[in-house]
Design a protein around this motif. Structure first.
Motif, mmCIF file in Angstrom:
data_model
loop_
_atom_site.group_PDB
_atom_site.id
_atom_site.type_symbol
_atom_site.label_atom_id
_atom_site.label_comp_id
_atom_site.label_asym_id
_atom_site.label_seq_id
_atom_site.Cartn_x
_atom_site.Cartn_y
_atom_site.Cartn_z
ATOM 1 N N ILE A 52 0.898 -1.261 -0.209
ATOM 2 C CA ILE A 52 -0.090 0.137 0.156
ATOM 3 C C ILE A 52 0.922 1.423 -0.010
ATOM 4 N N THR A 53 0.387 2.304 -0.620
ATOM 5 C CA THR A 53 1.123 3.541 -0.686
ATOM 6 C C THR A 53 0.200 4.678 -0.249
ATOM 7 N N LEU A 54 0.542 5.140 0.690
ATOM 8 C CA LEU A 54 -0.413 6.498 1.320
ATOM 9 C C LEU A 54 0.271 7.860 0.461
ATOM 10 N N HIS A 55 -0.742 8.682 -0.008
ATOM 11 C CA HIS A 55 -0.079 9.740 -0.541
ATOM 12 C C HIS A 55 -0.833 11.046 0.451
ATOM 13 N N HIS A 56 0.009 11.972 0.942
ATOM 14 C CA HIS A 56 -0.722 12.917 1.799
ATOM 15 C C HIS A 56 0.338 14.283 1.717
ATOM 16 N N TYR A 57 -0.073 15.230 0.788
ATOM 17 C CA TYR A 57 0.694 16.193 0.569
ATOM 18 C C TYR A 57 0.047 17.504 -0.120
ATOM 19 N N LEU A 58 0.800 18.431 0.010
ATOM 20 C CA LEU A 58 0.345 19.720 -0.584
ATOM 21 C C LEU A 58 1.596 20.087 -1.462
ATOM 22 N N LEU A 59 1.197 20.414 -2.672
ATOM 23 C CA LEU A 59 2.569 20.628 -3.667
ATOM 24 C C LEU A 59 2.333 22.164 -3.909
ATOM 25 N N ARG A 60 3.504 22.715 -4.316
ATOM 26 C CA ARG A 60 3.499 24.322 -4.855
ATOM 27 C C ARG A 60 3.121 24.149 -6.385
ATOM 28 N N GLU A 61 3.183 22.962 -7.097
ATOM 29 C CA GLU A 61 2.877 23.223 -8.498
ATOM 30 C C GLU A 61 2.013 22.054 -8.811
ATOM 31 N N GLU A 62 1.343 22.071 -9.931
ATOM 32 C CA GLU A 62 0.423 20.636 -10.433
ATOM 33 C C GLU A 62 1.449 19.539 -10.427
ATOM 34 N N LEU A 63 0.875 18.532 -10.287
ATOM 35 C CA LEU A 63 1.668 17.281 -10.261
ATOM 36 C C LEU A 63 0.698 16.245 -11.319
ATOM 37 N N VAL A 64 1.406 16.011 -12.425
ATOM 38 C CA VAL A 64 0.803 14.928 -13.127
ATOM 39 C C VAL A 64 1.667 13.605 -13.392
ATOM 40 N N ILE A 65 0.883 12.636 -12.935
ATOM 41 C CA ILE A 65 1.404 11.134 -13.087
ATOM 42 C C ILE A 65 0.986 10.475 -14.441
ATOM 43 N N ASN A 66 2.008 10.192 -14.998
ATOM 44 C CA ASN A 66 1.639 9.292 -16.089
ATOM 45 C C ASN A 66 1.933 7.710 -16.040
ATOM 46 N N ARG A 67 0.776 7.214 -15.795
ATOM 47 C CA ARG A 67 1.077 5.532 -15.675
ATOM 48 C C ARG A 67 0.851 4.773 -16.923
ATOM 49 N N LYS A 68 2.088 4.320 -17.428
ATOM 50 C CA LYS A 68 2.158 3.929 -18.908
ATOM 51 C C LYS A 68 1.996 2.221 -18.703
ATOM 52 N N ALA A 69 1.233 1.701 -19.562
ATOM 53 C CA ALA A 69 0.698 0.161 -19.413
ATOM 54 C C ALA A 69 1.659 -0.772 -19.549
ATOM 55 N N SER A 70 1.420 -1.618 -18.793
ATOM 56 C CA SER A 70 2.401 -2.858 -18.754
ATOM 57 C C SER A 70 2.285 -3.483 -20.130
ATOM 58 N N GLU A 71 2.969 -4.231 -20.583
ATOM 59 C CA GLU A 71 2.833 -5.251 -21.683
ATOM 60 C C GLU A 71 2.527 -6.803 -21.299
ATOM 61 N N ILE A 121 -3.238 11.148 -14.426
ATOM 62 C CA ILE A 121 -3.939 11.744 -13.248
ATOM 63 C C ILE A 121 -3.114 13.170 -12.822
ATOM 64 N N ARG A 122 -4.012 14.145 -12.879
ATOM 65 C CA ARG A 122 -3.586 15.490 -12.476
ATOM 66 C C ARG A 122 -4.160 15.862 -11.227
#
Length: 328
Positions: A52-71, A121-122
């Motif tokens: 499990i990964t827990l994300h709890h934060y406030l950032l100064r700029e937009e965060l874009v997470i690109n999850r590329k497909a596994s083959e 995800i943005r």
């Protein structure tokens, strides 16, 4: 800030993200550098096939997470829990963005997906982000569920080589569990044991709902289909006073009417019209509670010309007529 990765079963998000932002991990915790913002990302592993990964934060700029497909096909199941008060964007196509906002994010705040779908995800800047990711391999999940007669949804998720995407709503019980997990004192010697039990309880709530869905033949889905479905969903929610027209939605999605009906119900757990009516009633409830609207105003705003029909439909969904609900 943009972070891209391939969703292979052995990928370690927190380690690679720490390298990306040139930060240091301490005991499975990544503290956000002051120049980027504040908060943390924490990883807990319950074996090589369950974490499990827990994300709890406030950032100064937009965060874009690109999850590329596994083959590699369905070698990893990912369950995302978006527990944010502010809108966030998710897409399955780099060229588009669909926002989850106030009146619709709770209806699709839990996402269960195979690792062969791409997504973007943005997360907005200057707003606290709360989201949790559970990654588990099919065999481990099947062992945990121990269902003797699983429906087609559970068979698809725990099977081999299937591409899938399912959305579920964020119920109050699920939201409370997420808060408990985030608030755990990790200096306690038994904290990992506690969190593991709570995460399994979290998975129970999600997969119990999925186990109640209609058992029907699974339709394969790809990233392009997933992206179109989100846009169709957004189109339905954009104008709740107007009933959706299947022919027009199918043309917009570049799908046959049959395919759109099948994939929509499979992904969101309801037919297009039922989903529309549920969202319509949820919006009515919100306006009655928070918008200081009269029953007549809410009914007319949501496209009801017959207020008696509106009252009957509302009572069917909430067990009270709109007037009593508003006053309670």
């Amino acid at each position: 800030m943009v972070f891209s990765f391939s969703a292979t079963p052995d990928f370690d998000f927190i380690t690679q993200f720490a390298r990306h932002i040139q930060a240091t991990l301490h005991a499975g915790v990544l503290e956000m550098p002051e120049q980027l913002g504040q908060g943390y990302i924490r990883k807990l592993a319950f074996g090589p096939d369950f974490k499990i990964t827990l994300h709890h934060y406030l950032l100064r700029e937009e965060l874009v997470i690109n999850r590329k497909a596994s083959e590699l096909g369905n070698e990893l199941i990912t369950v995302f829990f978006y527990n944010n008060e502010q809108p966030l964007g998710i897409a399955y196509d780099d060229n588009s963005q669909v926002l989850f906002s106030r009146h619709d994010d709770s209806e699709a705040a839990i996402q269960v997906t195979s690792n062969d779908l791409s997504s973007t995800i943005r997360f907005p800047a200057h707003q606290y982000i709360h989201y949790v990711v559970v990654a588990i391999k099919p065999a481990r999940l099947k062992e945990l569920l121990a269902v003797s007669n699983p429906n087609s949804v559970l068979q698809t998720i725990t099977g081999s080589g299937n591409s899938f995407l399912f959305f579920e709503r964020m119920a109050a019980e699920t939201s409370l569990l997420l808060q408990k997990i985030t608030a755990v004192d990790m200096t306690d010697n038994l904290s990992s044991f506690y969190v593991q039990n709570k995460v399994q309880e979290l998975l129970y709530l999600v997969f119990h709902k999925l186990s109640l869905r209609e058992s029907a033949a699974h339709q394969p889905i790809n990233s392009a289909d997933a992206d179109r479905l989100l846009h169709i969903r957004k189109a339905i929610l954009r104008e709740l006073s107007v009933p959706p027209v299947l022919r027009e939605l199918a043309q917009r999605a570049a799908m046959s009417e049959t395919k759109l009906k099948q994939l929509f119900k499979q992904t969101f757990g309801a037919t297009i019209y039922t989903y529309y009516q549920q969202a319509r009633m949820a919006e009515a409830a919100f306006l009655l509670k928070h918008g200081r609207h009269s029953v007549a105003q809410v009914g007319y705003e949501l496209g009801f010309s017959n207020l008696s029909h509106f009252s009957r439909l509302f009572e069917k969904h909430y067990g009270q007529n709109p007037k009593k609900f508003s006053a309670s």
